[in-house]
Design an enzyme around this catalytic site. Structure first.
Site, mmCIF file in Angstrom:
data_model
loop_
_atom_site.group_PDB
_atom_site.id
_atom_site.type_symbol
_atom_site.label_atom_id
_atom_site.label_comp_id
_atom_site.label_asym_id
_atom_site.label_seq_id
_atom_site.Cartn_x
_atom_site.Cartn_y
_atom_site.Cartn_z
ATOM 1 N N CYS A 67 0.874 -1.176 0.000
ATOM 2 C CA CYS A 67 0.000 0.000 0.000
ATOM 3 C C CYS A 67 0.906 1.220 0.000
ATOM 4 O O CYS A 67 1.638 1.468 0.971
ATOM 5 C CB CYS A 67 -0.917 0.002 1.214
ATOM 6 S SG CYS A 67 -1.956 1.479 1.337
ATOM 7 N N GLU A 71 -11.110 -0.111 -3.945
ATOM 8 C CA GLU A 71 -10.096 -0.965 -3.326
ATOM 9 C C GLU A 71 -10.657 -2.251 -2.742
ATOM 10 O O GLU A 71 -11.686 -2.249 -2.061
ATOM 11 C CB GLU A 71 -9.372 -0.200 -2.225
ATOM 12 C CG GLU A 71 -8.428 0.872 -2.735
ATOM 13 C CD GLU A 71 -7.419 1.285 -1.675
ATOM 14 O OE1 GLU A 71 -6.698 0.395 -1.176
ATOM 15 O OE2 GLU A 71 -7.358 2.479 -1.360
ATOM 16 N N CYS A 108 -5.202 6.095 -3.146
ATOM 17 C CA CYS A 108 -4.591 4.768 -3.188
ATOM 18 C C CYS A 108 -3.238 4.932 -3.888
ATOM 19 O O CYS A 108 -3.183 5.285 -5.065
ATOM 20 C CB CYS A 108 -5.479 3.789 -3.948
ATOM 21 S SG CYS A 108 -4.723 2.152 -4.197
#
Length: 287
Positions: free
Chosen positions: A87, A217, A227
């Site tokens: 991430c 997501e 994101c």
């Protein structure tokens, strides 16, 4: 559980993407608490990230002791308890968290190496809350993939991996993504992408070298404010189309810059990481 001190949780935001961070290194308070927790980390993540019983975040990140060339190891969970290899926004938050809270003995060390599910991630503190992250390899899995959906017959995407898989689709106006949410929800877990599925990222060109993007997501099961891997995914597809080497990506929560270096498949991502607050999470809610 009532005999144990509340666990300290730091809430941070990377371009509006929010995370709960816990110092889980050897010898930390968390190490003792976890022994008596009576639940898995995945279930704890769901509780901590909850909007009512938790601190309302998109994910939980436990920072563990490093070794073997890494400064830290991270264990990351989405707010539904699922895991994600990488991430980008969490990487920036982790870097600032570790630099300011865990690296006080070596304040001049502005570059940190993290061991993640996607491999080595290197982050550099730039100052003023800005972090530059050397992302995992960004690559095309399929430059063109067609998926049949119930909501809209056949949709065409590029399938890329920027640490996690993303279906990327160019649209005329980013506002159109609102009407595409149900299609994105279906495409995200399409049977052609089993077993892991993919995030779904839409982007639209704003001007030369500048795009707007939004990502549906996995784990959150909705659009998020930002994101990091989605920003890189959109930039990768856009750069393929235009040959741009630097792309500004505006997501609903903030701005990120993605830089593609000649001969290097690991792009750089630059963006903010800010502290929201520190919480003493009362473990009576799990007792």
């Amino acid at each position: 559980m009532k005999n144990f001190l509340p666990v300290t949780i730091t809430k941070m935001s990377g371009a509006g993407n929010t995370f709960s961070l816990i110092d889980a290194r050897k010898g930390s308070a968390w190490e003792d608490i976890e022994k008596h927790l009576g639940m898995t980390r995945a279930n704890f993540a769901k509780l901590v990230c909850d909007r009512v019983l938790g601190v309302s975040t998109d994910g939980l990140l436990l920072i563990q002791s490093g070794g073997d060339g890494f400064d830290f190891v991270w264990d990351f969970y989405n707010n539904d308890g699922s895991t994600a290899e990488m991430c980008g926004n969490a990487a920036r938050c982790a870097a600032r968290f570790c630099y300011e809270n865990l690296e006080s003995s070596n304040p001049e060390k502005s570059t940190l190496k993290f061991k993640t599910g996607a491999g080595l991630v290197t982050a550099q503190i730039l100052g003023d809350g800005k972090i530059r992250v050397r992302m995992p390899e960004a690559r095309f899995i399929q430059e063109r993939i067609e998926l049949k959906t119930k909501s809209s017959s056949t949709e065409e995407f590029a399938l890329v991996n920027t640490g996690v898989p993303h279906l990327v689709q160019k649209i005329h106006n980013i506002a159109d993504a609102t009407s595409l949410k149900e299609m994105a929800r279906e495409a995200r877990s399409h049977h052609d992408l089993r077993p892991s599925g993919a995030n779904v990222t839409f982007y639209a060109e704003d001007s030369r070298g500048k795009i707007k993007a939004v990502t549906f997501e996995r784990g959150v099961e909705d659009y998020t404010l930002a994101c990091g891997t989605g920003a890189v995914a959109a930039a990768l597809v856009y750069a393929k189309e235009t040959s741009e080497k630097q792309v500004e990506v505006q997501m609903p929560g903030g701005l990120m810059q993605v830089v593609f270096l000649e001969g290097d498949s690991h792009p750089l991502m630059i963006g903010d990481a800010v502290f929201v607050g520190e919480f003493k999470y009362n473990l009576e809610v799990v007792g």
